[in-house]
Design a protein around this motif. Structure first.
Motif, short mmCIF file in Angstrom:
data_model
loop_
_atom_site.label_atom_id
_atom_site.label_comp_id
_atom_site.label_asym_id
_atom_site.label_seq_id
_atom_site.Cartn_x
_atom_site.Cartn_y
_atom_site.Cartn_z
N LEU A 128 -5.08 -3.19 -0.47
CA LEU A 128 -5.32 -1.78 -0.77
C LEU A 128 -4.13 -1.19 -1.54
O LEU A 128 -2.97 -1.45 -1.21
CB LEU A 128 -5.51 -1.01 0.55
CG LEU A 128 -6.27 0.31 0.51
CD1 LEU A 128 -7.70 0.13 0.01
CD2 LEU A 128 -6.28 0.95 1.91
N LEU A 165 -3.94 4.54 0.47
CA LEU A 165 -4.70 4.96 1.63
C LEU A 165 -4.42 6.44 1.88
O LEU A 165 -3.27 6.85 2.02
CB LEU A 165 -4.31 4.17 2.87
CG LEU A 165 -5.05 4.64 4.14
CD1 LEU A 165 -6.48 4.09 4.14
CD2 LEU A 165 -4.32 4.22 5.40
N TYR A 166 -5.49 7.24 1.94
CA TYR A 166 -5.37 8.67 2.22
C TYR A 166 -5.67 8.91 3.70
O TYR A 166 -6.65 8.38 4.24
CB TYR A 166 -6.37 9.47 1.38
CG TYR A 166 -6.01 9.59 -0.08
CD1 TYR A 166 -5.55 10.79 -0.60
CD2 TYR A 166 -6.13 8.50 -0.94
CE1 TYR A 166 -5.23 10.92 -1.95
CE2 TYR A 166 -5.81 8.62 -2.28
CZ TYR A 166 -5.36 9.82 -2.78
OH TYR A 166 -5.04 9.94 -4.12
N VAL A 193 0.81 -1.21 0.00
CA VAL A 193 0.00 0.00 0.00
C VAL A 193 0.85 1.27 0.00
O VAL A 193 1.92 1.32 0.61
CB VAL A 193 -0.95 0.01 1.22
CG1 VAL A 193 -0.17 0.07 2.53
CG2 VAL A 193 -1.94 1.17 1.16
N VAL A 200 0.79 5.24 1.19
CA VAL A 200 0.11 6.11 2.15
C VAL A 200 0.23 7.55 1.67
O VAL A 200 1.34 8.04 1.45
CB VAL A 200 0.70 5.95 3.56
CG1 VAL A 200 0.02 6.91 4.53
CG2 VAL A 200 0.54 4.52 4.04
N ILE A 238 -11.38 -0.85 6.55
CA ILE A 238 -10.31 -0.27 5.73
C ILE A 238 -8.94 -0.67 6.29
O ILE A 238 -8.01 -0.98 5.52
CB ILE A 238 -10.47 1.26 5.67
CG1 ILE A 238 -11.69 1.61 4.81
CG2 ILE A 238 -9.21 1.93 5.12
CD1 ILE A 238 -12.13 3.03 4.92
N GLU A 239 -8.80 -0.69 7.61
CA GLU A 239 -7.53 -1.11 8.20
C GLU A 239 -7.21 -2.56 7.84
O GLU A 239 -6.05 -2.91 7.58
CB GLU A 239 -7.58 -0.92 9.72
CG GLU A 239 -7.52 0.55 10.14
CD GLU A 239 -7.63 0.72 11.64
OE1 GLU A 239 -7.93 -0.28 12.34
OE2 GLU A 239 -7.41 1.85 12.12
N ALA A 247 -8.77 3.99 -0.49
CA ALA A 247 -9.65 4.30 0.65
C ALA A 247 -9.05 5.47 1.42
O ALA A 247 -7.90 5.86 1.21
CB ALA A 247 -9.82 3.09 1.55
N PHE A 248 -9.86 6.01 2.34
CA PHE A 248 -9.35 7.04 3.25
C PHE A 248 -9.73 6.69 4.68
O PHE A 248 -10.71 5.95 4.92
CB PHE A 248 -9.88 8.43 2.89
CG PHE A 248 -11.38 8.54 2.79
CD1 PHE A 248 -12.18 8.61 3.94
CD2 PHE A 248 -12.01 8.59 1.55
CE1 PHE A 248 -13.55 8.71 3.85
CE2 PHE A 248 -13.40 8.69 1.46
CZ PHE A 248 -14.17 8.75 2.61
N LEU A 249 -8.95 7.19 5.62
CA LEU A 249 -9.27 7.08 7.04
C LEU A 249 -9.40 8.49 7.60
O LEU A 249 -8.43 9.25 7.60
CB LEU A 249 -8.16 6.33 7.79
CG LEU A 249 -8.15 4.80 7.68
CD1 LEU A 249 -6.91 4.24 8.36
CD2 LEU A 249 -9.41 4.19 8.28
N MET A 297 -5.95 -2.59 4.37
CA MET A 297 -4.58 -2.06 4.34
C MET A 297 -3.59 -3.13 4.81
O MET A 297 -2.58 -3.38 4.15
CB MET A 297 -4.49 -0.82 5.23
CG MET A 297 -3.08 -0.26 5.36
SD MET A 297 -2.98 1.19 6.44
CE MET A 297 -3.14 0.41 8.06
N VAL A 351 -10.31 9.51 -3.72
CA VAL A 351 -10.61 8.08 -3.60
C VAL A 351 -11.75 7.70 -4.54
O VAL A 351 -11.69 6.65 -5.21
CB VAL A 351 -10.94 7.72 -2.14
CG1 VAL A 351 -11.55 6.32 -2.04
CG2 VAL A 351 -9.68 7.81 -1.28
#
Length: 626
Positions: free
Chosen positions: A117, A120-121, A68, A70, A108-109, A94-96, A112, A83
């Motif tokens: 994934l 990841l944003y 992934v 980041v 999502i975690e 995806a975003f967190l 990741m 996204v």
């Protein structure tokens, strides 16, 4: 779209995923460098394609089994749209952030940590918290951390226009995750800011990619304040009726009042500032992104990361802090490459307010010195008689020829201003300020100074006996507008300083040289702007926006409008801005070419493999019916 390109290489990914046949500018070199594991600092103007510079390496490295990427992003709205666009293109992203439920975040975690994934944003404060860093440690140990992309990297610099303390902690990425490539990106950074980014992010060994700061599709115009609301209304009605635009104001109160006033004048407008409820801000931003023809009236709280491509004008009703802020904000216009306007009105009060904010800041003297220099550069741009584009690019150490006569990208080249020698008028104004102090040691503001110079016997003039001064009436030959222009330039150049709560005027040490006639002061003569149209080298004009691009014939325009209607329905269904589905330029090319097969449709720029699969047959149907 080439069928033979290596789908693990940057060019193959550009063609397959994003539907573009070739890179622009430095994009190819950047994506090759980062894909190979190199660190980079990328300075590229808004609309230049910065996102592809990390998205393509992230996809390439994921396909190589490296896990992934980041992406550090400061804004929730930007994460959501980026996204959404990637998922539309078939990239698992995806975003967190705080908009997710705990169940959504946990899902999502898991994606990741599994390595499934691609991107990841997350905001810098999340990335640098202990729990998230532990998750990154686990990914790194398993070889599933492909790269870090630090977007809006100017936020790490105290010299930048949008400093954020959370960015300072991002140096942990270098210290903790050796061997993971990092790419920092920004649209705006002078030499001070660039050096700060490299040092604070420990990117001293990174390769620097510096693209041209020129935005040839943006026309710059700066006018003296004279009924600024009326000036703004004329500008919008004459040049941008029905267009999407942004109007920047310095205060929250002015934002709300201006938005309400524009609404009353029949121009759809929404306010946006940090003092509004978060839900209201989100609704207003969503409407701006998803609807046509909305004007967003905002403080600087709005705009960073806004990807809306068809913003046709950016207006400033107040002077920004510096050229970086001005360039960043005006750069939000014309991201699609079509013509856009950067329009600003400013006056004496703007100069006084900006200088006072610097002087009263609790920052150290070195910081204040740099900020004064940045403001001086912006004032020089505002007062300039010559090409604004040349001055703007020179600030970023880029040489450029004047835009006249081949492009007409600024008001000065389009309508060269007349100038007048204001040296003697400046000496009269300075002499009058000196005599105020000499006659009782008191100081007065600009309004009183102008009354004395023009020989107006107001109650205040009589109260202080200033009709007896030798400078009373010596400037009766000049208009109030001319005198305000003289005084604004004297303040801008630092010969006059404004002090205290009431903005009283005093002489600086440099005023002595002006009083002695050793400094010449040339000022522009305010000219009436043309009421309609936008000149070009071909002599054409632009007024109200067309329903479809003018280069399309009547049948193609019907197809284009049918495609826009279809796109709006798809965007609403997916909860995304319409441009995330397809840009206007892509729709226009579909309408012009009218492809008759999926293979032909796939050759159009902006149509990637996933979108061709998802929408291809529907598009062919719409084209046939349209």
């Amino acid at each position: 779209m080439s069928q033979t390109s290596d789908l693990h290489a940057p060019l193959g990914i550009l063609q397959e995923v994003f539907g573009y046949s070739a890179f622009r500018g430095e994009q190819a070199a950047i994506t090759d460098h980062v894909t190979a594991g190199g660190d980079a600092l990328v300075l590229m103007p808004t609309g230049g394609g910065k996102s592809l510079c990390y998205q393509i390496p992230a996809i390439a490295r994921h396909r190589q089994g490296r896990g992934v990427a980041v992406v550090v992003s400061p804004l929730i709205a930007l994460m959501h749209d980026q996204v959404g666009a990637l998922e539309e293109a078939g990239v698992h992203a995806a975003f967190l952030n705080s908009s997710l439920s705990s169940e959504q975040a946990q899902h999502i975690e898991r994606e990741m940590m599994s390595g499934r994934l691609v991107m990841l944003y997350a905001a810098p404060e999340r990335i640098t918290n202990t729990r998230f860093l532990a998750q990154l440690d686990s990914l790194h140990e398993r070889g599933l951390l492909s790269l870090f992309a630090i977007d809006e990297a100017h936020c790490v610099s105290q010299w930048g226009h949008d400093f954020r303390e959370d960015y300072l902690l991002l140096n942990v990425l270098h210290e903790r995750f050796a061997g993971v490539p990092r790419i920092a990106l920004t649209a705006t950074a002078d030499e001070h800011t660039r050096a700060d980014i490299l040092a604070r992010l420990q990117l001293e060994d990174a390769r620097i990619f510096l693209s041209s700061f020129d935005r040839p599709n943006i026309r710059y115009a700066i006018v003296e304040k004279d009924n600024p609301r009326g000036q703004l209304l004329r500008f919008i009605r004459d040049e941008h009726e029905g267009d999407a635009g942004i109007v920047y104001c310095q205060s929250r109160k002015k934002v709300e009042e201006t938005a309400a006033w524009l609404e009353g004048e029949g121009i759809p407008a929404l306010p946006y500032h940090a003092g509004l409820d978060a839900g209201v801000r989100q609704r207003h931003q969503d409407r701006f992104l998803r609807e046509d023809g909305i004007t967003m009236v905002a403080t600087i709280a709005f705009g960073m990361g806004i990807d809306k491509p068809d913003v046709r004008f950016v207006a400033h009703l107040d002077l920004p802090k510096n050229i970086e802020s001005y360039y960043q904000e005006t750069g939000r216009g014309g991201r699609d490459g079509a013509p856009a306007d950067a329009w600003m009105t400013y006056g004496l009060a703007d100069v006084v307010n900006q200088r006072r904010m610097i002087d009263e800041s609790p920052a150290g003297e070195e910081f204040k010195r740099v900020q004064r220099g940045k403001l001086d550069a912006l004032l020089a741009l505002s007062e300039a008689h010559d090409c604004r584009r040349v001055r703007l690019l020179a600030y970023f150490n880029e040489n450029a020829p004047p835009c006249r006569p081949y492009q007409n990208l600024c008001d000065n080249c389009l309508h060269p201003p007349a100038t007048w020698d204001a040296t003697e008028a400046a000496r009269k104004a300075l002499s009058c300020i000196y005599r105020f102090h000499q006659n009782g040691g008191q100081r007065f503001g600009a309004g009183h100074l102008l009354d004395v110079l023009r020989g107006k016997r107001t109650d205040k003039v009589t109260q202080y006996g200033h009709e007896a001064l030798s400078t009373f009436g010596i400037g009766a030959d000049l208009s109030e507008q001319q005198w305000r222009s003289v005084l604004r330039q004297l303040v801008a150049l630092g010969h006059v300083v404004s002090e205290g709560e009431y903005n009283t005027l005093a002489l600086s040490d440099s005023a002595r040289a002006v009083l002695k006639g050793q400094v010449q002061l040339l000022l522009r003569v305010p000219a009436e702007a043309p009421k309609k149209g936008r000149s070009s080298k071909s002599g054409g004009s632009r007024s109200a926006p067309k329903a479809a691009p003018a280069h399309l014939d009547e049948i193609a325009q019907a197809r284009y409008l049918a495609l826009k209607t279809w796109r709006a329905e798809v965007a609403k269904e997916h909860g995304l801005p319409a441009y995330v589905i397809f840009h206007d330029a892509t729709l226009a090319e579909m309408a012009r070419q009218c492809p008759g097969s999926l293979d032909e449709l796939g050759e159009i720029s902006g149509v990637g493999a996933k979108k061709l699969e998802a929408y291809g047959r529907e598009i062919l149907r719409v084209l046939d019916e349209g």
